[in-house]
Design a protein around this motif. Structure first.
Motif, short mmCIF file in Angstrom:
data_model
loop_
_atom_site.label_atom_id
_atom_site.label_comp_id
_atom_site.label_asym_id
_atom_site.label_seq_id
_atom_site.Cartn_x
_atom_site.Cartn_y
_atom_site.Cartn_z
N VAL A 20 0.86 -1.19 0.00
CA VAL A 20 0.00 0.00 0.00
C VAL A 20 0.89 1.23 0.00
O VAL A 20 1.79 1.36 0.83
N HIS A 21 0.62 2.13 -0.94
CA HIS A 21 1.39 3.38 -1.05
C HIS A 21 0.47 4.52 -1.41
O HIS A 21 -0.47 4.32 -2.18
N ASN A 23 1.53 5.59 2.47
CA ASN A 23 0.97 5.30 3.78
C ASN A 23 1.85 5.96 4.82
O ASN A 23 2.97 5.51 5.01
N SER A 25 -1.61 8.63 4.05
CA SER A 25 -2.14 9.33 2.88
C SER A 25 -3.26 10.27 3.33
O SER A 25 -3.85 10.08 4.39
N PHE A 29 -5.22 5.67 -1.54
CA PHE A 29 -4.20 4.66 -1.32
C PHE A 29 -4.16 3.75 -2.55
O PHE A 29 -5.19 3.39 -3.10
N ARG A 30 -2.96 3.38 -2.98
CA ARG A 30 -2.80 2.44 -4.10
C ARG A 30 -2.35 1.10 -3.55
O ARG A 30 -1.33 1.00 -2.88
N LEU A 31 -3.13 0.06 -3.86
CA LEU A 31 -2.80 -1.30 -3.46
C LEU A 31 -2.23 -2.02 -4.66
O LEU A 31 -2.80 -1.96 -5.75
N ASP A 63 -6.73 1.58 -6.78
CA ASP A 63 -6.71 2.84 -6.02
C ASP A 63 -8.00 2.92 -5.23
O ASP A 63 -9.09 2.76 -5.80
N ASP A 65 -10.18 5.41 -2.44
CA ASP A 65 -10.29 6.76 -1.90
C ASP A 65 -11.15 6.71 -0.65
O ASP A 65 -12.35 6.45 -0.73
N ILE A 90 -3.24 1.12 7.96
CA ILE A 90 -2.99 2.36 7.21
C ILE A 90 -3.29 3.55 8.11
O ILE A 90 -3.99 3.42 9.12
N LEU A 92 -4.74 7.51 7.83
CA LEU A 92 -5.38 8.55 7.04
C LEU A 92 -5.14 9.88 7.73
O LEU A 92 -5.48 10.05 8.90
#
Length: 94
Positions: A20-21, A23, A25, A29-31, A63, A65, A90, A92
């Motif tokens: 996950v990036h 993180n 965010s 988040f992009r998995l 991705d 949101d 993660i 937020l």
């Protein structure tokens, strides 16, 4: 006489974990699943309340949101095509 054999070894993990990036965010988040595919993602607050469910349609990259949620720590429960799960913490931040 009954004889039982037990193994105390832990099998070596050969699969690529889901990353996950970024993180932390501010919302998106992009998995990335590597060689596996993501079928669904659930977002849980630290009090175990499910905040969101996302269907992924067998994507290797997804991705999500969650910028509409309050800032804080969350857990992602990610399922792959073989129904294996990975729990990813993660953060937020707004």
């Amino acid at each position: 006489m009954l004889v039982a054999e037990f193994s105390t070894s832990i099998p070596e993990e050969t699969e690529d974990p889901i990353s996950v990036h970024p993180n932390p965010s501010s919302g998106i988040f992009r998995l990335s699943a590597g060689v596996d595919v993501i079928t669904s993602v659930e977002v849980f607050a630290t009090d175990s309340r499910r905040c969101s469910t996302i269907s992924a349609a067998n994507a290797s990259t997804l991705d999500i949101d969650i910028g509409h949620l309050e800032a804080g720590a969350y857990l992602l429960r990610v399922l792959d095509s073989e129904q294996r799960q990975q729990i990813i913490p993660i953060l937020l931040s707004h």
